[in-house]
Design an enzyme around this catalytic site. Structure first.
Site, short mmCIF file in Angstrom:
data_model
loop_
_atom_site.label_atom_id
_atom_site.label_comp_id
_atom_site.label_asym_id
_atom_site.label_seq_id
_atom_site.Cartn_x
_atom_site.Cartn_y
_atom_site.Cartn_z
CD1 TRP A 289 -0.85 -6.08 -2.92
CD2 TRP A 289 -1.15 -6.82 -0.84
NE1 TRP A 289 -0.46 -7.39 -2.89
CE2 TRP A 289 -0.64 -7.87 -1.64
CE3 TRP A 289 -1.43 -7.06 0.51
CZ2 TRP A 289 -0.40 -9.14 -1.12
CZ3 TRP A 289 -1.19 -8.33 1.02
CH2 TRP A 289 -0.68 -9.35 0.22
CB CYS B 143 -0.94 0.05 1.19
SG CYS B 143 -1.90 -1.43 1.46
CG ASN C 221 -0.14 2.07 3.95
OD1 ASN C 221 -1.08 2.14 3.17
ND2 ASN C 221 1.05 2.60 3.68
N GLY C 222 -1.65 -1.20 6.64
CA GLY C 222 -1.53 -2.11 7.77
C GLY C 222 -2.76 -2.98 7.95
CE LYS D 18 14.74 -11.84 -7.54
NZ LYS D 18 14.07 -12.38 -6.36
NE ARG E 209 4.64 1.48 -0.14
CZ ARG E 209 5.40 1.56 0.95
NH1 ARG E 209 6.62 2.02 0.84
NH2 ARG E 209 4.94 1.18 2.12
CD GLU F 260 10.06 -12.64 -6.91
OE1 GLU F 260 9.32 -12.30 -5.98
OE2 GLU F 260 11.30 -12.51 -6.88
CG HIS G 177 17.22 -38.69 -0.82
ND1 HIS G 177 17.34 -39.95 -0.29
CD2 HIS G 177 18.48 -38.18 -0.89
CE1 HIS G 177 18.60 -40.21 -0.02
NE2 HIS G 177 19.32 -39.15 -0.39
CD GLU H 70 16.78 -14.39 -4.92
OE1 GLU H 70 16.47 -13.31 -5.47
OE2 GLU H 70 16.19 -14.82 -3.91
CE LYS I 149 11.61 -3.73 -3.98
NZ LYS I 149 12.44 -4.79 -4.58
#
Length: 612
Positions: free
Chosen positions: A75, A2, A100-101, A488, A27, A491, A507, A484, A607
């Site tokens: 968001w 947000c 926000n929150g 990438k 964001r 996402e 395994h 990583e 973000k």
């Protein structure tokens, strides 16, 4: 997550608010809205689902202006992405709020307010705050006092700005767990959740601290602490320029930030290394004495930063000869961790406002770690202000949601930490230190060389574009690099990707391997390269398609089932993880571009994750 922008000025604030929202798009959000005081003394509100440009189009149909206003990108947490759930929220057309929150006790408060006669138009927790403040305002008659009494009842994390049509030249803001920055002007003041939103209008900022409530007017501002006392918070001048968050000639922010990595890493190392040693002051004046007595390290982080911590474990254990544990912050904070004596607590975050990481730091300080260290990219962040020691990564603004330069600068910072701990504990000699420092100083040039693989990686991406799944393999410190790389790819391209330690193939994961499953493997020239070769033969025997990133002279050759990308040999263990990260970033980027996804703002992601 947000974004908040607000302003009170002697000019029309609408252009400032819209530009601020555009600068906060990175964001992550699903709707946007704006409210301003018009010439009739009424709150005029416009909201839209989707991008900020949708809001701009809606405003073109009903233009309005004002000398004070608030704006927001949302968001979704409580309530689906929809216009009626978008911010700002209003209470009886007299009060508007952006937030926000997450408010954890919103249901109990909602029940109270319904009983008091309030009607709810949304499913959000934010509308609860709006009505609660309005209700308090009716009792006490003052907006500042109403906000202060209301936030004392809120449970959770929040940053909010409130505007009252009966006092249009005053805004009230408060924070608990989410960042708020005040922008200072001449005859105007601003509020935002990130300095990036305000760089076109000011370089002077004040960062609110936990529990602060502030009253903002054109000419004045007052800040109050948790107890209601007036407090002074330091003014800081940002060194960022307004164009620091511009895309320039690059197609996407992510591509720009990938190519900024040589400079970002060089900046992170600068002034901390001489020709042959790490400067004692790199981690602050208290660090050297604290590091001498460290008997173990506990690293906490989330997402990409967690992968950086996993890589650091190999380096710290090798150079400092102390045990290292690495945990996801959201898991650490909800268990009862045992804190051995004389352990260093390290928290890693790009933004310094990641809710779980920040909560873990506060928990660690209560539990008695010998020292706390924050590795972060934002000097004014809560994490930096609250940790005992800090090391800034100097990556500069990172707009793309998928972290690139923040990750490699974290690797550079953590490599210096491993070296500092090894020195303090007398585990490395001056000669070894000199060699390791020379290795670190070569890293920017190594990254520059890896960026030259861009063209062949663009062609290689065509092999992955139609796949639904992919496996990444690595051993040793290359295993978290593989993690990583998988993150990438998933996402930004939405291809399901997973990473495994190569020795784990037999395994379970080997059951997934067939001619439709691409396997991306990392094979530097180290003591494990022959082990990985044997693991890849298991894949080859089952018809798997191999994409191998191998060091020169390791003996891998391309054939009808294998594609080989050559990286330099003889690269230090300290810098190898960062080097092998670069082609994985570029590969994921080009796959995402070919698939037509929103590279910089992938779906469902934000973000800055300032909520749990």
């Amino acid at each position: 997550m947000c974004g908040i922008v607000a302003a009170v000025a002697q000019r029309n604030v609408m252009p400032v608010l819209i530009e601020g929202l555009r600068r906060l798009e990175y964001r992550g959000y699903d709707s946007a809205g704006i409210a301003a005081m018009n010439g009739s003394g009424e709150i005029q509100r416009t909201r839209a689902v989707g991008k900020v440009e949708n809001l701009v189009e809606a405003l073109n149909g009903q233009p309005h202006e004002g000398l004070s206003g608030i704006a927001h990108t949302r968001w979704a947490t409580h309530g689906v992405p929809a216009e009626h759930n978008a911010h700002p929220h209003c209470s009886r057309d007299e009060l508007a709020i952006v937030h926000n929150g997450i408010i954890e006790n919103h249901q109990a408060l909602r029940a109270e307010l319904i009983e008091a006669g309030y009607h709810f138009d949304s499913e959000t927790d934010t509308e609860v705050i709006a009505h609660a403040i309005h209700h308090k305002m009716a009792q006490c008659g003052d907006l500042l006092e109403a906000v202060r009494e209301t936030v004392n009842r809120l449970e959770g994390a929040f940053a909010l700005v409130v505007m009252d049509r009966r006092d249009p030249e005053r805004l009230i803001t408060a924070r608990q767990g989410c960042p708020v920055v005040l922008g200072l002007g001449i005859g105007e003041h601003f509020i935002a959740s990130d300095v990036a939103a305000l760089l076109p209008v000011t370089r002077r900022f004040i960062f609110l601290e936990e529990g602060d409530v502030a009253e903002i007017r054109r000419e004045t501002l007052k800040i109050f602490d948790l107890d209601g006392n007036t407090v002074e918070r330091p003014e800081k001048e940002s060194q960022l320029s307004a164009d620091a968050v511009e895309r320039g000639d690059y197609r996407h922010y992510m591509l720009k930030e990938i190519h900024e990595q040589p400079r970002a890493v060089a900046d992170t190392l600068a002034e901390r290394l001489t020709e042959d040693r790490l400067l004692a002051a790199a981690f602050g004046p208290k660090a050297e004495a604290a590091f001498e007595n460290i008997k173990g390290v506990h690293i906490i982080a989330c997402g990409t930063s967690y992968h950086a911590g996993l890589i650091a474990r190999y380096q710290i254990e090798q150079l400092a000869n102390v045990p290292v544990s690495v945990e996801i912050a959201s898991e650490y904070r909800y268990r009862n961790p045992v804190v051995p004596k004389d352990h260093l607590f390290v928290c890693i975050s790009q933004s310094g406002e990641t809710a779980d990481t920040l909560a873990a730091l506060r928990m660690a300080k209560e539990r008695g770690y010998r020292e706390t260290l924050a590795i972060c990219n934002v000097p004014e962040s809560s994490l930096v202000r609250e940790a005992g020691l800090t090391l800034m990564t100097r990556a500069g603004p990172e707009i793309g949601v998928a972290s690139t330069k923040a990750f490699t600068t974290q690797l550079a910072a953590l490599a210096m930490l491993a070296l500092a701990l090894g020195k303090a504990r007398e585990q490395i000699s001056p000669e070894q230190e000199a060699e390791l420092v020379r290795d670190l100083r070569q890293l920017p040039a190594q990254i520059e060389a890896a960026l030259d693989l861009d063209a062949p990686l663009k062609r290689l991406a065509e092999l992955l574009v139609d796949n639904r799944h992919a496996l990444f393999l690595g051993r040793g410190a290359q295993y978290p690099v593989a993690m990583e790389g998988a993150l990438k790819l998933k996402e930004i391209s939405y291809i399901h990707a997973e990473a495994y330690a190569a020795g784990e193939l037999k395994h379970g994961p080997l059951a997934l391997v067939d001619e439709h499953m691409p396997i991306i493997a990392l094979v530097p020239d180290d003591e494990l390269s022959e082990k990985v070769r044997s693991n890849l033969e298991e894949v080859r025997a089952r018809g798997g398609r191999l994409i191998i990133f191998a060091a020169e002279d390791t003996g891998f050759e391309a054939d009808e089932h294998s594609h080989v990308m050559i990286l330099p040999r003889g690269v230090s263990k300290l810098t190898r993880p960062a080097l092998y990260t670069i082609p994985l970033q570029l590969l994921s980027y080009h796959v995402a571009v070919l698939r037509g996804t929103d590279v910089d703002k992938p779906r469902n992601l934000a973000k800055s994750v300032t909520v749990e």
